[in-house]
Design an enzyme around this catalytic site. Structure first.
Site, PDB file in Angstrom:
ATOM      1  N   ARG A  45      12.103  -5.552   3.645  1.00 46.94           N
ATOM      2  CA  ARG A  45      12.035  -4.272   3.838  1.00 46.94           C
ATOM      3  C   ARG A  45      12.722  -3.770   5.079  1.00 46.94           C
ATOM      4  O   ARG A  45      13.495  -2.677   4.958  1.00 46.94           O
ATOM      5  CB  ARG A  45      10.448  -4.067   4.235  1.00 46.94           C
ATOM      6  N   ARG A  73      11.648   0.122  11.468  1.00 48.09           N
ATOM      7  CA  ARG A  73      10.492   0.084  12.160  1.00 48.09           C
ATOM      8  C   ARG A  73      10.636  -1.002  13.130  1.00 48.09           C
ATOM      9  O   ARG A  73      10.855  -2.151  13.034  1.00 48.09           O
ATOM     10  CB  ARG A  73       9.225  -0.146  11.334  1.00 48.09           C
ATOM     11  N   LYS A  95       0.953  -1.182  -0.004  1.00 55.33           N
ATOM     12  CA  LYS A  95      -0.147   0.039  -0.100  1.00 55.33           C
ATOM     13  C   LYS A  95       0.759   1.273  -0.060  1.00 55.33           C
ATOM     14  O   LYS A  95       0.597   2.152  -0.861  1.00 55.33           O
ATOM     15  CB  LYS A  95      -0.889   0.128   1.241  1.00 55.33           C
ATOM     16  N   ARG A 141       0.572  -8.144  13.709  1.00 52.19           N
ATOM     17  CA  ARG A 141      -0.084  -7.227  12.947  1.00 52.19           C
ATOM     18  C   ARG A 141      -0.889  -7.786  11.911  1.00 52.19           C
ATOM     19  O   ARG A 141      -1.942  -7.374  11.615  1.00 52.19           O
ATOM     20  CB  ARG A 141       0.877  -6.236  12.337  1.00 52.19           C
ATOM     21  N   ARG A 200      -9.296   0.962   9.672  1.00 52.13           N
ATOM     22  CA  ARG A 200      -8.901  -0.455   9.789  1.00 52.13           C
ATOM     23  C   ARG A 200      -9.614  -1.466  10.748  1.00 52.13           C
ATOM     24  O   ARG A 200      -9.565  -2.716  11.106  1.00 52.13           O
ATOM     25  CB  ARG A 200      -7.628  -0.632  10.755  1.00 52.13           C
TER      26      ARG A 200
HETATM   27  P1  AMP Z   1       1.092   0.985   9.544  1.00 50.37           P
HETATM   28  O1  AMP Z   1       2.237   1.756   9.277  1.00 50.37           O
HETATM   29  O2  AMP Z   1      -0.291   1.269   8.603  1.00 50.37           O
HETATM   30  O3  AMP Z   1       1.418  -0.480   9.146  1.00 50.37           O
HETATM   31  O4  AMP Z   1       0.667   1.047  10.867  1.00 50.37           O
HETATM   32  C1  AMP Z   1       1.634   0.814  12.010  1.00 50.37           C
HETATM   33  C2  AMP Z   1       0.905   0.531  13.193  1.00 50.37           C
HETATM   34  O5  AMP Z   1       0.176   1.931  13.701  1.00 50.37           O
HETATM   35  C3  AMP Z   1      -0.250  -0.319  13.295  1.00 50.37           C
HETATM   36  O6  AMP Z   1       0.340  -1.508  13.619  1.00 50.37           O
HETATM   37  C4  AMP Z   1      -0.961   0.117  14.461  1.00 50.37           C
HETATM   38  O7  AMP Z   1      -0.466  -0.117  15.513  1.00 50.37           O
HETATM   39  C5  AMP Z   1      -1.062   1.554  14.093  1.00 50.37           C
HETATM   40  N1  AMP Z   1      -2.120   1.907  13.233  1.00 50.37           N
HETATM   41  C6  AMP Z   1      -2.122   2.738  12.036  1.00 50.37           C
HETATM   42  N2  AMP Z   1      -3.093   2.810  11.454  1.00 50.37           N
HETATM   43  C7  AMP Z   1      -4.165   2.394  12.428  1.00 50.37           C
HETATM   44  C8  AMP Z   1      -5.558   2.534  12.473  1.00 50.37           C
HETATM   45  N3  AMP Z   1      -6.214   2.908  11.474  1.00 50.37           N
HETATM   46  N4  AMP Z   1      -6.078   2.199  13.545  1.00 50.37           N
HETATM   47  C9  AMP Z   1      -5.739   1.482  14.611  1.00 50.37           C
HETATM   48  N5  AMP Z   1      -4.227   1.677  14.581  1.00 50.37           N
HETATM   49  C10 AMP Z   1      -3.525   1.965  13.629  1.00 50.37           C
END
Ligand code: AMP
Length: 200
Positions: free
Chosen positions: A127, A139, A13, A150, A88
């Protein structure tokens, strides 16, 4: 154009968002990026989100809905945006619907990346390696253990969004296992069709 990119972590994404930004001139709103910035800045939101993020769980809907509501008010989002990592949960999707309705706006499409989960763990490991090789910080949630949490969060809380958006006729699907360029072409074809409805 207001679009949502839906798919598990590591589905591509973020990579495809960058390309959409360049091609369609709308900003990418990544809740993950916004939350990481809040954690790095030690803000109240960041302090609340840090432990949950490090464990691979989901931050509360209230926090995330709040940051998105503020972000889409900014000038650069006036002509549209790509939501990456939000919504999400079905609750977040309903909150987004209500938010857009209040502003008299609507979604253009939800693009779901279909991927083979088995391949994702390898992608994430790569990554992390590539990020480290560039000398950038890796990260904390890109370790195999946290990554599995996740993926579990995705399966339980986020995957139901596919049916939610299919029900409203918004859902488009791309094969996220294709090479990056091919996925870009498929996503672009979907988005072009939104901006140029059927040439006569
Ligand atoms: P991402 O970069 O989208 O993989 O997000 C990294 C982390 O941020 C996730 O594993 C969640 O802990 C948190 N996070 C990101 N977006 C959301 C969301 N829409 N709702 C809840 N937690 C989120």
């Amino acid at each position: 154009m207001r679009i949502i990119l839906l798919g598990p972590p590591g589905a591509g994404k973020g990579t495809q968002s960058e390309r959409i930004v360049a091609r369609f001139g709308i900003p990418q709103l990544s809740t993950g990026d916004m939350l990481r910035a809040a954690v790095a800045g030690g803000t109240p939101v960041g302090r609340e989100a840090k432990a949950v993020m490090e464990a691979g769980g989901l931050v509360s809907d209230a926090i995330v809905v709040g940051i998105v509501a503020d972000r889409i008010e900014e000038a650069d989002a006036r002509n549209g945006f790509i939501l990456d990592g939000f919504p999400r949960t079905v609750e977040q999707a309903k909150a987004l619907d209500a938010m857009l309705e209040r502003k008299g706006l609507s979604l253009s499409a939800v693009v779901e990346f279909k991927v083979d989960e088995g391949a994702l763990v390898g992608r994430i490991a790569r990554r992390a390696e590539e990020t480290a090789a560039r000398g950038q910080p890796v990260r904390k949630d890109d370790t195999p253990e946290v990554f599995r949490s996740r993926l579990d969060a995705y399966r339980v809380q986020t995957a139901p969004l596919s049916a939610y958006y299919a029900g409203s006729g918004m859902l488009r699907t791309v094969d996220g296992m294709k090479p990056i360029e091919a996925v870009t072409a498929d996503v672009a074809a979907i988005l072009e069709a939104l901006v140029e409805p059927a040439a006569s």
